[in-house]
Design a protein around this motif. Sequence first.
Motif, mmCIF file in Angstrom:
data_model
loop_
_atom_site.group_PDB
_atom_site.id
_atom_site.type_symbol
_atom_site.label_atom_id
_atom_site.label_comp_id
_atom_site.label_asym_id
_atom_site.label_seq_id
_atom_site.Cartn_x
_atom_site.Cartn_y
_atom_site.Cartn_z
ATOM 1 N N GLY A 225 0.689 -1.189 -0.029
ATOM 2 C CA GLY A 225 0.267 0.067 -0.072
ATOM 3 C C GLY A 225 0.913 1.380 0.213
ATOM 4 O O GLY A 225 1.935 1.356 0.298
ATOM 5 N N LEU A 226 0.259 2.284 -0.539
ATOM 6 C CA LEU A 226 0.827 3.723 -0.724
ATOM 7 C C LEU A 226 -0.092 4.710 -0.212
ATOM 8 O O LEU A 226 -1.301 4.515 -0.637
ATOM 9 N N ILE A 227 0.323 5.623 0.821
ATOM 10 C CA ILE A 227 -0.483 6.684 1.270
ATOM 11 C C ILE A 227 0.346 7.872 0.650
ATOM 12 O O ILE A 227 1.429 8.427 1.148
ATOM 13 N N ASN A 228 -0.307 8.459 -0.384
ATOM 14 C CA ASN A 228 0.235 9.879 -0.858
ATOM 15 C C ASN A 228 -0.348 11.042 0.082
ATOM 16 O O ASN A 228 -1.441 11.355 -0.066
ATOM 17 N N ASN A 229 0.624 11.284 1.140
ATOM 18 C CA ASN A 229 0.178 12.393 2.136
ATOM 19 C C ASN A 229 1.109 13.463 1.935
ATOM 20 O O ASN A 229 0.590 14.519 2.497
ATOM 21 N N ALA A 230 2.397 13.494 1.515
ATOM 22 C CA ALA A 230 3.205 14.516 1.449
ATOM 23 C C ALA A 230 2.660 15.576 0.613
ATOM 24 O O ALA A 230 2.167 15.356 -0.530
ATOM 25 N N ALA A 231 2.947 16.857 1.215
ATOM 26 C CA ALA A 231 2.301 18.116 0.437
ATOM 27 C C ALA A 231 3.014 19.238 0.803
ATOM 28 O O ALA A 231 3.484 19.397 1.877
ATOM 29 N N GLY A 232 2.912 20.466 0.167
ATOM 30 C CA GLY A 232 3.433 21.671 0.708
ATOM 31 C C GLY A 232 2.144 22.569 0.052
ATOM 32 O O GLY A 232 1.459 22.188 -0.590
ATOM 33 N N ASN A 233 2.166 23.579 1.015
ATOM 34 C CA ASN A 233 0.915 24.776 1.123
ATOM 35 C C ASN A 233 1.213 25.859 1.668
ATOM 36 O O ASN A 233 1.794 25.742 2.705
ATOM 37 N N PHE A 234 0.687 27.045 1.146
ATOM 38 C CA PHE A 234 0.699 28.272 1.968
ATOM 39 C C PHE A 234 -0.427 29.058 1.334
ATOM 40 O O PHE A 234 -0.584 28.918 0.086
ATOM 41 N N ILE A 235 -1.130 30.025 2.266
ATOM 42 C CA ILE A 235 -2.085 30.822 1.832
ATOM 43 C C ILE A 235 -1.399 32.106 1.258
ATOM 44 O O ILE A 235 -0.355 32.522 1.621
ATOM 45 N N SER A 236 -1.910 32.497 0.036
ATOM 46 C CA SER A 236 -1.337 33.803 -0.584
ATOM 47 C C SER A 236 -2.419 34.046 -1.806
ATOM 48 O O SER A 236 -2.900 33.161 -2.360
ATOM 49 N N ARG A 237 -2.383 35.429 -1.704
ATOM 50 C CA ARG A 237 -3.186 35.973 -2.972
ATOM 51 C C ARG A 237 -2.497 35.595 -4.324
ATOM 52 O O ARG A 237 -1.086 35.352 -4.319
ATOM 53 N N THR A 238 -3.318 35.010 -5.146
ATOM 54 C CA THR A 238 -2.909 34.562 -6.428
ATOM 55 C C THR A 238 -1.761 35.562 -7.161
ATOM 56 O O THR A 238 -0.689 35.290 -7.617
ATOM 57 N N GLU A 239 -2.099 36.954 -7.036
ATOM 58 C CA GLU A 239 -1.444 37.789 -7.901
ATOM 59 C C GLU A 239 -0.062 37.914 -7.118
ATOM 60 O O GLU A 239 0.801 38.673 -7.665
ATOM 61 N N ASP A 240 0.031 37.546 -5.735
ATOM 62 C CA ASP A 240 1.247 37.798 -5.406
ATOM 63 C C ASP A 240 2.332 36.456 -5.363
ATOM 64 O O ASP A 240 3.449 36.466 -4.920
ATOM 65 N N LEU A 241 1.840 35.664 -6.041
ATOM 66 C CA LEU A 241 2.630 34.351 -6.142
ATOM 67 C C LEU A 241 3.657 34.333 -7.375
ATOM 68 O O LEU A 241 3.345 34.920 -8.408
ATOM 69 N N LEU B 127 -10.882 35.047 3.396
ATOM 70 C CA LEU B 127 -9.761 35.925 3.673
ATOM 71 C C LEU B 127 -9.889 37.116 2.385
ATOM 72 O O LEU B 127 -8.762 37.654 2.082
ATOM 73 N N THR B 128 -10.827 36.982 1.751
ATOM 74 C CA THR B 128 -11.063 38.257 0.814
ATOM 75 C C THR B 128 -11.027 39.664 1.792
ATOM 76 O O THR B 128 -10.639 40.660 1.153
ATOM 77 N N ALA B 129 -11.396 39.429 2.985
ATOM 78 C CA ALA B 129 -11.335 40.533 3.952
ATOM 79 C C ALA B 129 -10.105 41.143 4.234
ATOM 80 O O ALA B 129 -10.032 42.295 4.875
ATOM 81 N N TRP B 130 -9.089 40.431 3.852
ATOM 82 C CA TRP B 130 -7.695 40.735 4.419
ATOM 83 C C TRP B 130 -7.297 41.909 3.689
ATOM 84 O O TRP B 130 -7.423 42.023 2.497
ATOM 85 N N ASP B 131 -6.321 42.876 4.444
ATOM 86 C CA ASP B 131 -5.644 43.986 3.760
ATOM 87 C C ASP B 131 -4.347 43.668 3.490
ATOM 88 O O ASP B 131 -4.073 42.611 3.969
ATOM 89 N N ASP B 132 -3.631 44.672 2.822
ATOM 90 C CA ASP B 132 -2.067 44.278 2.494
ATOM 91 C C ASP B 132 -1.401 44.180 3.665
ATOM 92 O O ASP B 132 -0.541 43.057 3.402
ATOM 93 N N ALA B 133 -1.683 44.615 4.719
ATOM 94 C CA ALA B 133 -0.691 44.499 6.094
ATOM 95 C C ALA B 133 -0.796 43.206 6.672
ATOM 96 O O ALA B 133 -0.087 42.288 6.846
ATOM 97 N N GLN B 134 -2.146 42.742 6.547
ATOM 98 C CA GLN B 134 -2.501 41.233 6.971
ATOM 99 C C GLN B 134 -1.650 40.176 6.095
ATOM 100 O O GLN B 134 -1.002 39.218 6.578
ATOM 101 N N TRP B 135 -1.808 40.640 4.867
ATOM 102 C CA TRP B 135 -1.085 39.659 3.865
ATOM 103 C C TRP B 135 0.529 39.666 3.982
ATOM 104 O O TRP B 135 1.025 38.556 4.053
ATOM 105 N N ALA B 136 1.133 40.830 4.236
ATOM 106 C CA ALA B 136 2.487 40.902 4.442
ATOM 107 C C ALA B 136 2.784 40.186 5.846
ATOM 108 O O ALA B 136 3.931 39.513 5.915
ATOM 109 N N ALA B 137 1.975 40.242 6.598
ATOM 110 C CA ALA B 137 2.412 39.518 8.148
ATOM 111 C C ALA B 137 2.214 38.045 7.854
ATOM 112 O O ALA B 137 3.083 37.298 8.360
ATOM 113 N N ALA B 138 1.198 37.677 7.365
ATOM 114 C CA ALA B 138 1.084 36.222 6.841
ATOM 115 C C ALA B 138 2.216 35.646 6.215
ATOM 116 O O ALA B 138 2.857 34.772 6.699
ATOM 117 N N ARG B 139 2.533 36.361 5.161
ATOM 118 C CA ARG B 139 3.739 35.836 4.136
ATOM 119 C C ARG B 139 5.039 35.675 5.157
ATOM 120 O O ARG B 139 5.893 34.773 5.091
#
Length: 300
Positions: free
Chosen positions: A96-112, A272-284
């Motif tokens: 058996g194989l469990i495909n569990n490994a992943a990477g993720n982070f929240i980001s506005r798509t325009e900032d990626l 998260l559409t409610a977040w402002d620029d400062a919140q996104w900067a702090a999250a990043r």
Amino acid sequence: MDTSKLMFKDGLMRNERILVTGGGTGLGKEMAEGFLKLGAEVHICGRRGGVCEETARELMDKHGGKVVPHACDIRVAEAIHDMNDEIWAKHGPLTGLINNAAGNFISRTEDLSIRGFDAISNIVFRGTFYMTQDIGKRWIAGKTRGNVCSILTTWVWNGGPFVVPSAMSKAAVNTMTQSLAVEWGRYGLRFNAIAPGPFPTEGMSKRLSPDADMGSSMDRGVANPMGRVGEMHELVNLAVLLMAPGAEYINGQTIAIDGAMYNASGGNFSMLTAWDDAQWAAARAAIEATNAQDKAKRTV
Ligand code: HXC
Ligand code: NAP
């Protein structure tokens, strides 16, 4: 996890040899523990070889049995091939194989950046395929049975705002699950998936809710119809159902385990559409600090 809450009898998985990718931490570690407790031989892999070694030692001290750690980056097809050669030669074929490994982070798509997109999609989309194909080919050549369960998210059905590379990649793995269940069913190979709602882990919380005050209540279960997050034994019981003998006719399915959050509210980060620029900067900044800490522990 409280293993007394496992629904299944000891010894149920004694004929199983299962690889859990990303099994050194979080949900992968919990599933590894459940399979071990029920008698399976378990292999775990991750880029932080030391973390996998510690986990293997901890689980064997607790339950006995055999947990084998491997330092392997699933983005590198040759590394997967070498690890699987070693498993087959030293231990025998996986069942058996469990495909569990992943990477993720929240980001506005325009900032990626392109590298940001690749950082996630190379693990989830490409790495999951490389692993599944390498192991599937061995099962077909050896005429042995095989069973794959991939850990997805409910975003495969309705999209993942602010986690677009993850949502796209998980949706692709959902499609792989449905496709291979049909294509490789004739070889006796099965493919299913689990779409968990919030089951707080360090890796998830630090990248998806990097500051508890920043407005994402997902990992506290506040917005869940059941008013709580998932408990690890609940996820592990579902994984055992899919990976243990006895329910082999389940094939090609993706099963949500989220307390009905997806039905109630979409189960994603639309708030998260409610977040402002400062919140996104702090999250990043917070997420990148976590990434740097983890990266310092990588051995491959
Ligand atoms: C924008 C970001 C960013 C952020 C990183 N990047 N964090 N961009 N916002 N918050 C960008 C970087 O700036 C860089 O681009 C690029 O991503 C690569 O960054 P690295 O740190 O060099 O990446 P790498 O070492 O490859 O690490 C991969 C990783 C990391 C995905 C970024 O987070 C990781 O290793 N994660 C593994 C564990 C994990 O994520 N667990 C969570 C699973 S929870 P530039 O262009 O600047 O160089 C989950 C779903 C949960 O999957 C569902 C809940 C319901
Ligand atoms: P986690 O603890 O961060 O787990 C991710 C694991 O993947 C880590 O052990 C990491 O180890 C490994 N990994 C990442 N990149 C890798 C690579 N290139 N090669 C090998 N291993 C790699 O987070 P988690 O919350 O347990 O997540 C586990 C799975 O559940 C993921 O698929 C996630 O999308 C899914 N999920 C989680 C939740 C939740 O609420 N927790 C909800 C839905 C879905 P290294 O860093 O050492 O490589």
